[in-house]
Design a protein around this motif. Structure first.
Motif, PDB file in Angstrom:
ATOM      1  N   ASP A 111      -8.938 -68.108  19.539  1.00  0.00           N
ATOM      2  CA  ASP A 111     -10.137 -67.521  18.931  1.00  0.00           C
ATOM      3  C   ASP A 111     -11.276 -68.513  19.127  1.00  0.00           C
ATOM      4  O   ASP A 111     -11.120 -69.705  18.831  1.00  0.00           O
ATOM      5  N   HIS A 174      -9.560 -70.790   9.950  1.00  0.00           N
ATOM      6  CA  HIS A 174      -8.295 -70.175   9.547  1.00  0.00           C
ATOM      7  C   HIS A 174      -7.172 -70.613  10.476  1.00  0.00           C
ATOM      8  O   HIS A 174      -7.420 -70.968  11.631  1.00  0.00           O
ATOM      9  N   GLU A 207     -14.753 -72.983  12.518  1.00  0.00           N
ATOM     10  CA  GLU A 207     -15.886 -72.140  12.895  1.00  0.00           C
ATOM     11  C   GLU A 207     -17.085 -72.270  11.980  1.00  0.00           C
ATOM     12  O   GLU A 207     -17.336 -71.409  11.151  1.00  0.00           O
ATOM     13  N   GLU A 238     -17.230 -71.878  17.467  1.00  0.00           N
ATOM     14  CA  GLU A 238     -15.813 -71.862  17.057  1.00  0.00           C
ATOM     15  C   GLU A 238     -14.899 -72.299  18.199  1.00  0.00           C
ATOM     16  O   GLU A 238     -15.100 -71.911  19.350  1.00  0.00           O
TER      17      GLU A 238
HETATM   18 MG    MG Z   1     -12.153 -67.117  13.862  1.00  0.00          MG
END
Ligand code: MG
Length: 260
Positions: A111, A174, A207, A238
């Motif tokens: 991500d 996360h 992020e 991020e």
């Molecule tokens: Mg993310």
């Protein structure tokens, strides 16, 4: 539950990180004044299909989402900063764009997000973008064995506050693994020395995102896109990183592609 990955598993996550890095670099290079947000999503679809990867977004339907996301990339423009649902909008000179992309390769997720200006930038937008990038670098530097989540959070907030930006802690980093969003939550502000201890094998997306003159968000009528309450612009940077015995490993690093 917080899961720790073995060095072999972290190696298995590298292709996902590399793919996400390549897609963001490609899409960024293709995005300019006159590009439609739906075209960016279409291109991302093609890249996913070609690579045999899987989108983390298209069926994504968390409690805060009005309906399944339905697209494969987040495109947030100007006062939109997070979860921007691609729609029929053609980019104009000076628009501040955030592309946020997550995909799964071989069952592992990565991500990453990048913000940039198309056309002629405003100084205040470049300062905002530079600040989220420096905050991300500070977060990565703090992601070492022996630190805690709060050390990452405090490092992010120190950069923001140093530039006079306030910090929203509702949405942050996360855990990343087989799914996109796992534990721990990594807020963009916090106390040093507090929170979950960082151990080798922890893989997290870090992020930082800031808005120019507020820390409050409102949800767009589309049910997804989050905008600043006062219309000021936002930036978001991020990376997915692994905490290792040798230090932080940036799985979504784009620097090997010769781009930032
Ligand atoms: Mg993310």
């Amino acid at each position: 539950m917080i899961e720790l990955r073995t060095p072999a598993e972290i190696d298995q996550m590298r292709p996902a990180g590399r793919f996400v890095a390549e897609v963001l670099a490609t899409l960024r290079a293709d995005t300019r004044v006159g590009t439609n947000l739906l075209t960016i999503d279409k291109r991302a679809h093609e890249l996913i299909r070609k690579a045999g990867a899987e989108s983390c977004y298209i069926d994504y339907h968390p409690s805060f989402g009005a309906s399944p996301f339905g697209k494969v990339i987040c495109t947030s423009v100007n006062d939109a900063v997070l979860h921007g649902l691609p729609h029929d909008y053609t980019l104009r000179d000076g628009d501040l764009v955030t592309l946020d992309f997550a995909a799964s390769v071989d069952g592992w997720v990565a991500d990453s997000a990048v913000s940039f200006v198309v056309g002629t930038p405003r100084d205040e937008d470049l300062r905002l973008i530079d600040t989220t990038e420096r905050a991300l670098a500070a977060a990565i530097d703090a992601a070492t064995v022996g630190h805690r989540v709060g050390d990452i959070s405090a490092a992010v907030a120190a950069v923001a506050h140093g530039e006079g930006y306030s910090v929203n802690t509702d949405f942050g980093g996360h855990g990343v693994g087989r799914v996109m969003h796992g534990d721990p939550h990594v807020p963009n502000d916090g106390k040093p020395g507090r929170g979950f201890p960082l151990r080798a094998g922890l893989v997290v997306a870090l992020e930082p995102w800031f808005l120019a003159t507020t820390d409050e968000l409102v949800t767009d009528p589309d049910g997804w896109t989050l905008r600043s309450v006062d219309g000021s612009r936002g930036s978001h940077s991020e990376h997915t990183i692994a905490v290792t015995a040798d230090g932080p490993l940036v799985l979504t690093d784009r620097s090997f592609l010769g781009v930032d």
